[in-house]
Design an enzyme around this catalytic site. Sequence first.
Site, PDB file in Angstrom:
ATOM      1  N   GLY A 174       0.641  -1.131  -0.379  1.00  0.00           N
ATOM      2  CA  GLY A 174      -0.062   0.153   0.113  1.00  0.00           C
ATOM      3  C   GLY A 174       0.496   1.768  -0.050  1.00  0.00           C
ATOM      4  O   GLY A 174       1.937   1.049   0.230  1.00  0.00           O
ATOM      5  N   ARG A 180     -18.667  15.657  14.006  1.00  0.00           N
ATOM      6  CA  ARG A 180     -19.293  15.056  13.715  1.00  0.00           C
ATOM      7  C   ARG A 180     -20.170  13.600  14.295  1.00  0.00           C
ATOM      8  O   ARG A 180     -21.429  13.799  13.044  1.00  0.00           O
ATOM      9  CB  ARG A 180     -18.103  14.219  12.645  1.00  0.00           C
ATOM     10  CG  ARG A 180     -17.611  14.649  12.245  1.00  0.00           C
ATOM     11  CD  ARG A 180     -16.548  13.915  11.194  1.00  0.00           C
ATOM     12  NE  ARG A 180     -15.578  14.964  11.040  1.00  0.00           N
ATOM     13  CZ  ARG A 180     -14.140  14.299  10.123  1.00  0.00           C
ATOM     14  NH1 ARG A 180     -13.587  13.421   9.875  1.00  0.00           N
ATOM     15  NH2 ARG A 180     -13.577  15.812   9.566  1.00  0.00           N
ATOM     16  N   GLY A 221      -0.087   4.363  -0.040  1.00  0.00           N
ATOM     17  CA  GLY A 221      -0.781   5.862   0.631  1.00  0.00           C
ATOM     18  C   GLY A 221      -0.034   6.424   1.740  1.00  0.00           C
ATOM     19  O   GLY A 221       1.481   5.719   1.299  1.00  0.00           O
ATOM     20  N   LEU A 222       0.134   7.526   2.161  1.00  0.00           N
ATOM     21  CA  LEU A 222       0.539   7.527   3.164  1.00  0.00           C
ATOM     22  C   LEU A 222       1.475   7.215   4.067  1.00  0.00           C
ATOM     23  O   LEU A 222       1.922   8.032   4.081  1.00  0.00           O
ATOM     24  CB  LEU A 222      -0.262   9.452   4.299  1.00  0.00           C
ATOM     25  CG  LEU A 222      -0.937  10.044   3.278  1.00  0.00           C
ATOM     26  CD1 LEU A 222      -1.538  11.709   4.446  1.00  0.00           C
ATOM     27  CD2 LEU A 222       0.211  11.308   2.573  1.00  0.00           C
ATOM     28  N   HIS A 249     -16.960   7.123   6.233  1.00  0.00           N
ATOM     29  CA  HIS A 249     -15.949   7.690   5.697  1.00  0.00           C
ATOM     30  C   HIS A 249     -14.628   7.324   6.114  1.00  0.00           C
ATOM     31  O   HIS A 249     -13.592   7.724   6.305  1.00  0.00           O
ATOM     32  CB  HIS A 249     -15.822   9.114   6.729  1.00  0.00           C
ATOM     33  CG  HIS A 249     -14.913  10.546   5.901  1.00  0.00           C
ATOM     34  ND1 HIS A 249     -14.687  11.076   4.892  1.00  0.00           N
ATOM     35  CD2 HIS A 249     -14.352  10.770   7.421  1.00  0.00           C
ATOM     36  CE1 HIS A 249     -14.093  11.258   5.210  1.00  0.00           C
ATOM     37  NE2 HIS A 249     -13.861  11.422   6.233  1.00  0.00           N
TER      38      HIS A 249
HETATM   39  C1  FAD Z   1     -12.932  11.459   0.881  1.00  0.00           C
HETATM   40  C2  FAD Z   1     -11.776  11.814   2.088  1.00  0.00           C
HETATM   41  C3  FAD Z   1     -10.933  12.618   3.132  1.00  0.00           C
HETATM   42  C4  FAD Z   1     -10.477  12.666   4.016  1.00  0.00           C
HETATM   43  N1  FAD Z   1      -9.932  14.073   4.527  1.00  0.00           N
HETATM   44  C5  FAD Z   1      -9.708  13.613   5.192  1.00  0.00           C
HETATM   45  C6  FAD Z   1      -8.499  15.257   6.252  1.00  0.00           C
HETATM   46  O1  FAD Z   1      -9.047  15.915   5.780  1.00  0.00           O
HETATM   47  N2  FAD Z   1      -7.957  15.010   6.606  1.00  0.00           N
HETATM   48  C7  FAD Z   1      -7.819  13.911   7.528  1.00  0.00           C
HETATM   49  O2  FAD Z   1      -6.468  13.918   8.240  1.00  0.00           O
HETATM   50  N3  FAD Z   1      -8.097  12.456   7.410  1.00  0.00           N
HETATM   51  C8  FAD Z   1      -9.113  12.870   5.779  1.00  0.00           C
HETATM   52  N4  FAD Z   1      -9.112  11.641   5.564  1.00  0.00           N
HETATM   53  C9  FAD Z   1      -9.105  10.095   6.034  1.00  0.00           C
HETATM   54  C10 FAD Z   1      -7.809  10.049   5.414  1.00  0.00           C
HETATM   55  O3  FAD Z   1      -7.673  10.289   4.450  1.00  0.00           O
HETATM   56  C11 FAD Z   1      -6.845   8.402   5.216  1.00  0.00           C
HETATM   57  O4  FAD Z   1      -7.253   7.791   6.753  1.00  0.00           O
HETATM   58  C12 FAD Z   1      -5.757   8.467   5.119  1.00  0.00           C
HETATM   59  O5  FAD Z   1      -5.429   8.552   4.352  1.00  0.00           O
HETATM   60  C13 FAD Z   1      -5.425   6.791   4.933  1.00  0.00           C
HETATM   61  O6  FAD Z   1      -4.049   6.635   4.811  1.00  0.00           O
HETATM   62  P1  FAD Z   1      -3.182   4.959   4.855  1.00  0.00           P
HETATM   63  O7  FAD Z   1      -1.814   5.289   3.772  1.00  0.00           O
HETATM   64  O8  FAD Z   1      -3.241   4.041   6.005  1.00  0.00           O
HETATM   65  O9  FAD Z   1      -3.776   4.269   3.471  1.00  0.00           O
HETATM   66  P2  FAD Z   1      -4.840   3.995   2.063  1.00  0.00           P
HETATM   67  O10 FAD Z   1      -4.225   6.339   1.989  1.00  0.00           O
HETATM   68  O11 FAD Z   1      -6.304   3.841   2.157  1.00  0.00           O
HETATM   69  O12 FAD Z   1      -3.832   3.779   1.634  1.00  0.00           O
HETATM   70  C14 FAD Z   1      -3.864   1.795   1.134  1.00  0.00           C
HETATM   71  C15 FAD Z   1      -3.786   1.912   0.155  1.00  0.00           C
HETATM   72  O13 FAD Z   1      -3.594   0.445  -0.384  1.00  0.00           O
HETATM   73  C16 FAD Z   1      -4.043  -0.556  -1.205  1.00  0.00           C
HETATM   74  N5  FAD Z   1      -4.470  -1.299  -0.800  1.00  0.00           N
HETATM   75  C17 FAD Z   1      -5.262  -2.173   0.200  1.00  0.00           C
HETATM   76  N6  FAD Z   1      -5.049  -3.798  -0.399  1.00  0.00           N
HETATM   77  C18 FAD Z   1      -3.674  -3.874  -0.401  1.00  0.00           C
HETATM   78  C19 FAD Z   1      -3.361  -5.348  -1.447  1.00  0.00           C
HETATM   79  N7  FAD Z   1      -4.145  -6.377  -0.179  1.00  0.00           N
HETATM   80  N8  FAD Z   1      -2.239  -5.461  -1.689  1.00  0.00           N
HETATM   81  C20 FAD Z   1      -2.249  -4.195  -2.172  1.00  0.00           C
HETATM   82  N9  FAD Z   1      -2.465  -2.445  -1.846  1.00  0.00           N
HETATM   83  C21 FAD Z   1      -3.820  -2.670  -1.085  1.00  0.00           C
HETATM   84  C22 FAD Z   1      -5.478   0.497  -0.726  1.00  0.00           C
HETATM   85  O14 FAD Z   1      -6.128   0.284  -2.085  1.00  0.00           O
HETATM   86  C23 FAD Z   1      -4.805   2.422  -1.135  1.00  0.00           C
HETATM   87  O15 FAD Z   1      -4.593   2.330  -2.183  1.00  0.00           O
HETATM   88  C24 FAD Z   1     -10.662  11.802   4.408  1.00  0.00           C
HETATM   89  C25 FAD Z   1     -10.708  10.436   3.949  1.00  0.00           C
HETATM   90  C26 FAD Z   1     -12.110  10.197   2.458  1.00  0.00           C
HETATM   91  C27 FAD Z   1     -11.927   9.295   2.473  1.00  0.00           C
END
Ligand code: FAD
Lengths: 267, 661
Positions: B64, B354, B66-67, B425
């Site tokens: 993954g 919220r 993401g951030l 969300h």
């Molecule tokens: C519309 C929206 C607005 C938001 N606004 C805010 C905000 O303003 N401020 C704030 O703090 N938070 C906000 N959030 C929450 C925040 O964006 C998320 O909680 C955060 O970005 C999650 O980051 P992450 O790196 O943990 O996961 P993600 O960014 O979800 O990354 C995980 C990635 O792993 C991939 N993945 C999943 N399973 C697998 C697998 N088996 N194999 C390979 N890849 C896989 C997924 O497809 C995904 O792309 C918001 C969320 C949404 C939905």
Amino acid sequence: MVAQSRPSLKGSHSAANSMKIRLKVWRQKGPDAEGTLVDYTLNDVSPDMSFLEMLDVLNESLIRSGKDPVHFDSDCREGICGSCGMMINGKAHGPLAGTTTCQLHMRTFQSGDEIVVEPWRAQAFPVVRDLVIDRSAFDRIIVAGGFISVNTGAAPDANAVLVPKQNADMAMDAAACIACGACVAQCKNASAALFVGAKVSHLALLPQGNPERSRRAIRMVQQMDAEGFGSCSNEGECEAVCPKGISISNIARMNREFTKASFGGTH
Amino acid sequence: MVIATPERPAVKPAAPSRFSEASGPMLDARIPGGPLTEKWDLRKFENKLVAPANRRRFKIIVVGTGLAGASAAASLGEQGYDVQAFCIHDSPRRAHSIAAQGGINAAKNYKNDGDSIYRLFYDTIKGGDYRAREGNVYRLAQVSVDILDQCVAQGVPFAREYGGLIDNRSFGGAQVERTFYARGQTGQQLLLGAYQAMMRQVQAGSVTIVPRREMLDLVVVDGHARGIIARNLVTGEIERHTANAVLLCTGGYGTVFYLSTNAVNSNVTGAWRAHKRGAYMANPCYTQIHPTCIPVSGDHQSKLTLMSESLRNNGRIWVPKNKGDRRPPNSIPEAERDYYLERKYPSFGNLVPRDVASRNAKEVCDDGRGAGDSGLSVYLDFRDDITRLGRDVIEARYGNLFEMYNRITGEDPYAQPMRIYPAVHYTMGGLWVDYHLQSSVPGLFVLGEANFSDHGSNRLGASALMQGLADGYFIAPYTVPDYIASTRFSAAPVNHPAFDEAETRVDDQLKHLLGVKGKTTPREFHRRLGHLMWDYVGMARTEAGLQKVLSEIPALREEFWRDVSVPGTNDYMNKSLEYAGRVADYLEFAEVMALDALERAESCGGHFREESQTPEGEALRDDENFAHVAAWEFTGVGTEPVLHREKLDFENVHPSQRSYK
Ligand SMILES: Cc1cc2nc3c(=O)[nH]c(=O)nc-3n(C[C@H](O)[C@H](O)[C@H](O)COP(=O)(O)OP(=O)(O)OC[C@H]3O[C@@H](n4cnc5c(N)ncnc54)[C@H](O)[C@@H]3O)c2cc1C
Ligand code: FES
């Protein structure tokens, strides 16, 4: 009890405003397979559907009858991830300006319309399947230099370096690029100048990026050429279809950066 | 670790369940001793190090991008480890984090308005309704300031003031201005910063990107996480990847509800398959329902769009006073409107948290007073502020949001009120991790939304981005090396029997999915599961509803395996097959989510049990019985999981009842 709190199963559209849409969709099994346009007709399209939801509906019916659905990429479905993108009647992302395919709604079309749907076409973006393409060339351009070199933990206080608001705003305008590839798809030369120009500009406009700006411009431009993108002949088609409104002035800035760097040498 | 009584809990509302009576040691979160403010420094010093010349020999898999994943891959790459980053998309830059809009918190106190690390810590513990660990949350607040510095240095174009300083604002009802933003695209810009830092390491040769792959199993050798099985989504090939540590950064499970604000490829598969290999799942019932989303327009809908929470600063929320009043909003006279939040919560009004805003919207709609054709929305009306401040001011503040709303609904929010409804969300639950972000499987670390750690039962606005980047930039880069330095690794080549077994498992399931050849699409099953979850494990939960859904999920799962239709084969790109696997996992995961909600017979944060409320209808916690983390251990599909608990101690902040009256 909680059971009433969810949306009803019926769509909100009545039969009266449901639309009939005739589609011609590019089907291609794999990178080396032959592709062809295939006809489909949908009789019950709601104007409230997004373009991708309309394709979902088509796919549901294909899957139900055991047929391969139309493959396309999408993820956020709100115009920010850059995954989606298709040529819709010859236009990247379809007829609405400033709109990704996932944000395009069927109310933009008329009942009875015929819509031709094809993948982005560019040498540097080979088709993977149907409407899915390979845009990894963009990643390789970023690898070549689309970053500011700072290790984690090595940063000064966020307010230690002042950035004029105007520059920050212009940097943000350029940084808004979602790397969907519409610019390349619409350009008759399949040039990636808008994509590369946007990143070069974003980083060149900020003081943090300054020490590497020459090296960055040269490396990114060289990589762009190596990937087989065409050269820019100032048609402006890219700007017109860009869902994020990235301005072609970024291409001019990239050219200036590149020229300056070529004469000044890289540091 | 204790194995709790494995029977189904007999839940009596507000009374200790059988699970809670289990004796024996609680889960150990490895939180350092010493004063709150020194814990992290102390632990960083205690941690073992790997010499620079040796790092290259150790392989780290990040799943993954993401951030959390991108920042971890970049930072560990910079240290010199051999990092492989897997992503589902064609490019790591498309991860779900890209969609975050509002902003990121940092306790910088640039506004001189009384913010501090302690205040951010305090607000997060309180906002999470006293269901998070003090030690973790304090560390999160501490590193929040470093995150902002890091992002600015990377070139993230944060909003600036005319003097060139960074601008920031108050968000989600916070009393200080600590939220930093880049227009409405904060997540995008932060992710691009982390992505670019990671791509720099690709150039340096320390990070390899493995795109269009889905992790389908975790490989455990001698009790340690030693690799993954991934499917190449272009060729269908099943691949074995070995490593010294695996970092799961796969995001949240909001799409178990089918409709949510999450990206459509977000899923629980990575986390769930790791759970099946021994990683505990903690507090899965904690989900956040965001009050301001665009309502559902029909069955075709594939996702819900969030409208920024900031709209509640200038919009007034109301519904008709009379049931079934279907007149257009502008023809409903003032006297026949119910501004229910202003009426019930005079001091916070439209700016209540919220969970409170969401629950109240549901209540008025259940009462038959909802707006729109479906009766499942409430009005968010800008009329008064457009009159008071002028259209220009509203347009300057929310122009892009109004435009987005118009594009999606075809309605003009300058001329008539918006219609909004709550939507799923964010998920606060996730895989259980200790203070090191290590799961109950040594060598498996879980970062970002995929873990359960820092938000308790309710997350504050702008804190998810902060947590994802804290985990990836500043925590895992200290704790993963400690694990590597203190572990004697046995050989785990890709031909190890554990890899054979895992690959066979994955292969069998794919064949099984293709072999059913039923009549119902994976999407249809997903939608039906989503409806069940929304009805019974959504904004308000009851014992009876949860018991009911616990009997319906297995039935739906059984029907899935009997009647799912997955066309095509396994040897080329097949998105129906990918999707079917994710739905299959949700059909298992949903059960533990409902069970967790049943077991937690209290209300807290985003988890509202109707049986546990104050006379005013607010969430009522039960600290005596539920001041713990519930961490579930997998025992088999359809069999009762085992409950482990981790006690939550509050030494610095005294738990109190929230009130927004
Ligand atoms: C519309 C929206 C607005 C938001 N606004 C805010 C905000 O303003 N401020 C704030 O703090 N938070 C906000 N959030 C929450 C925040 O964006 C998320 O909680 C955060 O970005 C999650 O980051 P992450 O790196 O943990 O996961 P993600 O960014 O979800 O990354 C995980 C990635 O792993 C991939 N993945 C999943 N399973 C697998 C697998 N088996 N194999 C390979 N890849 C896989 C997924 O497809 C995904 O792309 C918001 C969320 C949404 C939905
Ligand atoms: S699906 Fe993300 S931009 Fe269209």
